[in-house]
Design an enzyme around this catalytic site. Structure first.
Site, mmCIF file in Angstrom:
data_model
loop_
_atom_site.group_PDB
_atom_site.id
_atom_site.type_symbol
_atom_site.label_atom_id
_atom_site.label_comp_id
_atom_site.label_asym_id
_atom_site.label_seq_id
_atom_site.Cartn_x
_atom_site.Cartn_y
_atom_site.Cartn_z
ATOM 1 N N ASP A 167 0.818 -1.207 0.000
ATOM 2 C CA ASP A 167 0.000 0.000 0.000
ATOM 3 C C ASP A 167 0.859 1.268 0.000
ATOM 4 O OD1 ASP A 167 -2.688 -0.238 -0.386
ATOM 5 O OD2 ASP A 167 -3.261 0.238 1.665
ATOM 6 N N ASP A 233 1.162 -9.708 9.571
ATOM 7 C CA ASP A 233 1.670 -8.339 9.516
ATOM 8 C C ASP A 233 3.102 -8.348 9.007
ATOM 9 O OD1 ASP A 233 -0.637 -7.133 10.328
ATOM 10 O OD2 ASP A 233 -0.029 -6.879 12.419
ATOM 11 N N ASP A 235 5.797 -7.386 10.159
ATOM 12 C CA ASP A 235 6.834 -7.737 11.129
ATOM 13 C C ASP A 235 6.505 -9.029 11.861
ATOM 14 O OD1 ASP A 235 4.676 -6.188 12.298
ATOM 15 O OD2 ASP A 235 5.798 -6.254 14.170
ATOM 16 N N ASP A 330 -10.181 -6.063 11.749
ATOM 17 C CA ASP A 330 -10.154 -7.466 12.146
ATOM 18 C C ASP A 330 -11.344 -7.840 13.030
ATOM 19 O OD1 ASP A 330 -9.198 -5.826 14.167
ATOM 20 O OD2 ASP A 330 -7.186 -6.684 14.171
#
Length: 778
Positions: A167, A233, A235, A330
């Site tokens: 993004d 994610d 990380d 979420d």
């Protein structure tokens, strides 16, 4: 059967209500409550499941209900005394909020579900799986490690497709009217496209950044076809067994839409780092994932936490994909899917390793987003009134969302004693004897109940401390979203930052101001004891309450007094054989610990005078995953003697992105490492020792926090620096060589271990339920 159980519950509830409303003397109430305290203390030593658990919760609930009855009908100032009545009602509302949260929590965790492990067998069918790694501004190095770990999961290559969802390189950004922004986005797109080609994964971007992360994930859905979708994610690097440990749960239930796993972190948050509790105290998220999610799972209320989860594509398509109405896509997606009759599950095994915000400012930014997002769902898509949800599911979601109202109650509790100490207002109409008979016993029961429920995952008073350090800033975020629920926007949490100097956080000022105001309350307490000896009992009670607040905010000073943090990645202890190629020599070695920046390698003593710092070597080892290469280039940073041999401190000198596959194999492949580390920290120190630990921690951190007012070097209070490539850089070679010895995750060679602890008890006469639903994960 369920109808009979409901009737039995109503019958018992009616008896309990009748008993707690009977008029009894102070002595009778005090003796009865203390007997219950003793019984609970004894039962804590036995099994915490089944009938005994129900007995403990019932006994504790009886004392709480008795306190509520007394508090409601006896202690509120009369409305005619408006100066007392208004702050008195605010305090009462804050207390009742905490009581409601206590009961919601007890419902959720009354009988946590421990699911039977279901590992895919070799002959089990393997459905197609798409892995989504959404990204906005994370560095290529960080993404390379996560993508490599995702690609190396133990799963057939023809059934597994990994997508980098970028993004940060959208058409909207690359065509920006700002030339610098456009150039940066274009360069990022080129760089990540090349990275994707090198690693053999798919690169996806989109035309515009609509609906933030939810829109990015939906773009991934539109360009993929896998039966299941996994979200990590940027990380959150997975272990090799992630899919084999999760997909099996979908086979038993065709209506299963979600299998969520814990978010495990390999670096301390600001509280753990600055208070030096990382290696010895359960982390904040362990309460949520260790108990709360299991309790939610019992009621089919486990919700998607943004990462480390598997979702069924057909379920997502039924509700139009990931929901983007709130900034917590979420949980909102889970509400919609549960309302459509889909089921969820929680697997309590850490199989990803992620990063937490390192600085207090970024920590507050992250929690503000969580707070506002959950309030958006409550206001715009309330589970309380949403058709299709069961009553237990509604209660579970309301528990998770109501939790974020804690800034109001926490600040009321902090300032309430000052109304009496400074102005003589009587906002809690009770004598010292009544306080001892009702409030003290109520507090004791709360401390014991919470230690009973959270014993291995939260130490006494640590929940209160986490809430305190957030409340000062979250109260504004809370007010903003209540006034305008559609205003908040998604902001990525910056991670991987370092502090070159010890400093006071740029957000630390209000905590010092509040601390000194509360300290003035001590002076007022002393003055009232001297000037009004006839009211000494009330003054001592209120002064003691204020003293507890001082300890909380004193400990908070230790959190905002940020220690220097030069390391941008944490080390993990491993024990893997290897070889060092040095020139034309092959030297036997053992990998002692690793981080995503480098490794510590043990070699024979006879190489002490041969290998020098700054030299290049090659480390060769057998990967756990089938990889094309097993050789990783290193730069030696230190050479020291170690237990009869030599320890080489080194950092990875990655020249080919595919070499990050070896880094991922070393650091993230084995989930047993995370399980062992987690179990070492999950220890029950008991209520009494926990209280002593917290008191010692609070005193020490108060002194340390105050010392930063005088010892912080000029300009160091804004000495924060990010890693060189980006705010999320965590893999690039470190400027400082790693210290020579570390036998545990997160070791800090400069750390001075202080005594301290944490908790979940009560403040004033108020049951504080936890940081349980604080969702330390997204």
């Amino acid at each position: 059967m369920r109808f009979l159980v409901l009737l039995l519950w109503l019958f018992v509830a009616a008896i309990l209500v009748f008993m707690v409303t009977q008029p009894v003397s102070l002595d009778t109430h005090f003796v009865t409550s203390m007997v219950i305290v003793v019984i609970i203390a004894i039962l804590k030593m036995f099994d915490r499941k089944g009938a005994l658990r129900a007995v403990v919760l019932a006994l504790g609930t009886a004392v709480v209900l008795r306190y509520i009855y007394w508090r409601t009908f006896t202690t509120i100032p009369p409305v005619e005394e408006l100066g007392n009545f208004i702050p008195g009602v605010l305090l009462y509302i804050a207390e009742m909020y905490s009581v409601v949260m206590l009961f919601l929590s007890l419902f959720v965790v009354a009988d946590p579900l421990d699911r039977t492990r279901k590992v895919l067998s070799k002959d089990s069918p393997r459905p197609t799986v798409d892995v989504f790694v959404p990204s906005v501004n994370e560095s290529p190095q960080l993404l390379a490690t996560t993508l490599s770990a995702a690609k190396q999961m133990d799963y057939p290559a023809d059934k597994l497709t990994v997508y980098l969802l970028d993004d940060g390189g959208t058409d909207e950004r690359t065509e920006s009217a700002d030339p610098e922004r456009a150039a940066a986005a274009q360069e990022r797109r080129r760089e990540l496209q090349q990275l994707a080609r090198d690693l053999g994964v798919n690169y996806l971007t989109r035309s515009a950044n609509i609906n933030a992360k939810a829109g990015n994930l939906n773009n991934g859905l539109a360009h993929s076809t896998g039966e299941f979708v996994v979200v990590f994610d940027a990380d959150h690097a997975p272990t090799r067994d992630f899919l084999t440990e999760t997909l099996g749960y979908f086979y038993d239930d065709p209506r299963m839409f979600l299998v969520q796993t814990p978010h495990f972190f390999i670096n301390p948050d600001p509280l753990e780092h600055n208070l030096e509790t990382w290696n010895r105290m359960p982390s904040e998220n362990e309460m949520f994932y260790g108990i709360i999610q299991k309790g939610l799972d019992k009621w089919n209320g486990t919700f998607f936490c943004g990462s480390a989860a598997v979702l069924r594509r057909t379920a997502l398509e039924e509700v139009g994909g990931f929901s983007g109405r709130s900034i917590t896509e979420d949980a909102e997606t889970s509400v919609n899917l549960h309302a459509q009759g889909w089921n969820s599950a929680f697997v309590d095994r850490p199989m990803i390793a992620g990063l937490q915000p390192e600085t207090f400012a970024n920590f507050i930014g992250q929690r503000s987003r969580w707070c506002q997002g959950m309030m958006q769902i409550l206001l715009l898509n309330s589970p309380l009134f949403k058709s299709g949800l069961s009553i237990p599911q509604r209660i579970c979601y309301m528990s998770s969302m109501f939790y974020w109202l804690f800034p109001f109650s926490r600040l009321v509790f902090a300032f309430a004693p000052l109304f009496y100490l400074f102005f003589g207002l009587s906002i809690f109409d009770a004598s010292g004897a009544e306080f001892a008979a009702y409030t003290v016993t109520y507090l004791l029961v709360n401390i014991l109940m919470q230690n009973y429920l959270w014993n291995r995952v939260r130490w006494p008073f640590i929940s209160e401390l986490y809430e305190t350090i957030q409340s000062v800033y979250l109260i504004r975020a809370l007010g903003s979203v209540i006034v305008n629920p559609t205003k908040p926007t998604f902001k990525v949490t910056t991670k991987g930052e370092t502090n070159r100097t010890s400093r006071i956080s740029e957000l630390g000022g209000p905590f010092y101001v509040i601390f000194f105001i509360l300290t003035a309350g001590v002076v007022a307490t002393i003055w009232r004891l001297i000037a009004q000896p006839f009211a000494a009992d009330v003054t001592l009670v209120v002064g003691g309450w204020n003293l507890f607040n001082i300890l909380l905010f004193g400990a908070a000073l230790g959190v905002v007094a940020e220690r220097r943090q030069l390391r941008s990645s944490q080390r993990v202890s491993i024990d893997r054989p290897a070889e060092i190629i040095y020139g034309d020599r092959v030297i036997p070695a053992k990998i002692d610990d690793v981080s995503i920046a480098g490794a510590r390698i043990l070699v024979p003593a006879n190489v002490l005078r041969q290998i020098k710092p700054g030299e290049q070597i090659i480390m060769r080892f057998q990967p756990l995953s089938p990889l094309a290469s097993n050789e990783l280039p290193l730069t030696v940073r230190s050479v020291v003697r170690d237990e009869g041999g030599v320890a080489l401190g080194s950092e990875f000198s990655v020249v080919d992105p595919r070499q990050y596959e070896l880094v991922a194999d070393l650091v993230f492949a084995n989930s047993d490492e995370w399980v062992r580390f987690q179990n070492r920290r999950r220890k029950n120190i008991g209520a009494i020792r926990g209280i002593v630990e917290f008191l010692s921690l609070a005193v020490f951190q108060t002194v340390r926090g105050l010392s930063y007012l005088f010892t912080a070097a000029p300009g160091s209070r804004r000495g924060k620096e990010s890693a060189p490539t980006s705010a999320q850089q965590t893999i690039a070679p470190a400027a400082k060589p790693e210290p020579p010895r570390s036998r545990y995750i997160g070791a800090d060679p400069d750390a001075v271990v202080s005594s301290g602890a944490g908790s979940t008890a009560a403040l004033h006469g108020v049951p504080v339920t936890r940081s349980a639903n604080s969702r330390p994960d997204r």
